[in-house]
Structure formats: C-alpha cells, structure tokens
Design a protein around this motif. Structure first.
Motif, PDB file in Angstrom:
ATOM      1  N   TYR A 135     108.568 -17.494   7.043  1.00  0.00           N
ATOM      2  CA  TYR A 135     108.820 -18.719   6.294  1.00  0.00           C
ATOM      3  C   TYR A 135     110.296 -18.849   5.937  1.00  0.00           C
ATOM      4  O   TYR A 135     110.990 -17.832   5.750  1.00  0.00           O
ATOM      5  N   LYS A 173     104.770 -23.177   2.701  1.00  0.00           N
ATOM      6  CA  LYS A 173     103.697 -23.966   3.315  1.00  0.00           C
ATOM      7  C   LYS A 173     103.792 -24.056   4.836  1.00  0.00           C
ATOM      8  O   LYS A 173     102.784 -24.283   5.505  1.00  0.00           O
ATOM      9  N   ASN A 174     104.987 -23.890   5.400  1.00  0.00           N
ATOM     10  CA  ASN A 174     105.161 -24.137   6.829  1.00  0.00           C
ATOM     11  C   ASN A 174     105.763 -22.933   7.531  1.00  0.00           C
ATOM     12  O   ASN A 174     106.985 -22.795   7.615  1.00  0.00           O
TER      13      ASN A 174
END
Length: 270
Positions: A107, A150-151
């Motif tokens: 991340y 989140k990604n």
C-alpha cells in the motif's frame, strides 16, 4: 531458556507472543522462506525490493509498505542496496477484527503512516505490555493502517517451481526488452504454442501474454524509480515500441500513468 542474545532473528521475533517487536536495520537479514507468529509491517527506504510468497512475487516500490499476515510464508528480496529496512511486528491479539489483517498487501505510505513508522526509529526489539505508551502506540498504528489503506498495489507476478515452466519464466525475465512471441518461445523450449499456452494457464492461471506484460511493467517501475531515463527510453527498454501502448498498459495495471508514478514516488520520498 536460551539467552536472548544467542537467539536467531526469527526466534527473537517469535520468543514472546504478546510483545510487539521493532527492528530497523541497514543490513538485510538474509532469510529463506519463513513465517512468524506476528503480523509484519515493513517499509524499505532507498531501494527496490520484492516480496516473495509461495505463489507470487510482489514488487515493493518506493514510498509503499507491505503488510504480511501472521503465519504467511514469505521472504523479502532486495534488488538494490537500501538505506534502511523498517520492520514492525504486531501480535495478532491486540488488533481488532478486520479482514484487512488476514491479507497480504502493498500500500502507499501516507504522510501519517510514514511519520508513525519513523517515530519508532529509536525503539529496539521487544516492547512488552507493561510499556503502556509504546505498546498502545503500535496498536494504534495497526488500527489506523487498516482504516486508511484501501487500494493495494495491483501488480503481482505469479511464481512456480514447475520444472518445465521455471526456465521459460527465467528466459522471459532476461529478454523482456526484446520481442517475446508465444510461438517463438514455445519453439525455443520444444513446445507447441497450444501446449505452452495451456501450461501457463494451468500452472499460473494467467496467459503467456499477461505474464510478459506484468514482467515488463514491473521492470519499468524499477527503472522509473532507480534511473534518470526518460519515459520513452524506459518504454523501449521494457519491450514496448510505442510510448502510448506502454503508458496505457501501465495505467491499466497500476491505475496510474508512468510519469505520475515516478513523480509521486520521488516527490513524497524526499
């Protein structure tokens, strides 16, 4: 009981299941495939690295961190010399129930996450529950990471120990800047195009073309972060004859344009 100073690195990490463990070093611990009883947060400064698991190889670019769940077998391979490897090991029981912690992921390190990691720079090895402020700090770091990450970076290369496929993958890596056509590679290694295509699908669950594409994009990521080559030069060095094709392929896989990937990672690493 074996004195702590005589324990190996992995034994030290696992010795006290309820402690957090901090290890910042300029020297790579050359470990084979292994696992430990704590979650691992690793941030690599000043170089490129790969995280290897039993199934995949993950590129770890600048200004990104990797989350490795407890008990997941892995090892980290450095592709260049690095200025610092920052490892924080977090016992599973102190973190809330969250699906995030059970999945490996790479991340982007936000300013907040990076500052929190750097704050532990002078901490060393085991932090026991009685050290309430430090212990709570690591718990908070783990909680925040799950909330804001989140990604994950989507570029992953599958790996295999298949004796027929391994030399072909090695060939692709060594000749990724050259034309790599299925029929030519198949003929070189004594396969028909159909049988080699099936071998990729059955073993790696991706096509020959997709494997080549992933390899080229990861090579380009390394060059974007480690060299001063222009985007066009990197495109050609990564096996692309068209800058537009390279840029579009990069975006489709990484969800960011090559020029922005370089700019973002370099600016926030300063």
């Amino acid at each position: 009981m074996i004195p702590t100073k005589e324990l190996g690195f992995l034994q030290k990490v696992n010795q006290y299941p309820k402690t957090t463990y901090i290890y910042h070093t300029k020297i790579e611990e050359r470990l084979d495939m292994h696992s430990h009883n704590k979650h691992q947060l690793t941030y690599v400064e000043g170089g490129a690295a790969f995280l290897k698991t039993n199934d995949n190889s993950y590129f770890l670019p600048a200004r990104h961190y990797v989350w490795i769940p407890a008990e997941m077998e892995h090892f980290i391979e450095l592709k260049t010399s690095v200025s610092m490897i920052r490892n924080i090991y977090i016992p599973t029981h102190i973190l809330p129930n969250n699906e995030f912690y059970s999945k490996m992921g790479i991340y982007p390190a936000s300013n907040l996450i990076l500052e929190m990691i750097l704050y532990t720079e002078n901490w060393s090895e085991n932090i026991f529950e009685k050290e309430k402020s430090k212990y709570q700090y690591i718990k908070t770091l783990g909680t925040i990471i799950a909330e804001i990450s989140k990604n994950p970076l989507p570029v992953v290369i599958p790996t295999t120990t298949n004796v027929r496929l391994s030399p072909i993958l090695k060939h692709i890596h060594f000749h990724v800047d050259q034309p790599l056509l299925l029929k030519d590679v198949a003929k070189l290694f004594g396969f028909s195009s159909r049988s080699l295509s099936r071998l990729f699908r059955d073993t790696l669950d991706i096509s020959f073309l997709q494997y080549v594409k992933l390899t080229r994009i990861i090579l380009s990521m390394e060059k974007l972060l480690q060299t001063e080559l222009s985007i066009s030069e990197i495109a050609y060095a990564s096996g692309y004859n068209s800058l537009a094709t390279f840029s579009n392929t990069f975006y489709n896989l990484a969800k960011i344009r090559p020029v922005d990937f370089r700019k973002t990672n370099r600016e926030i690493s300063k």
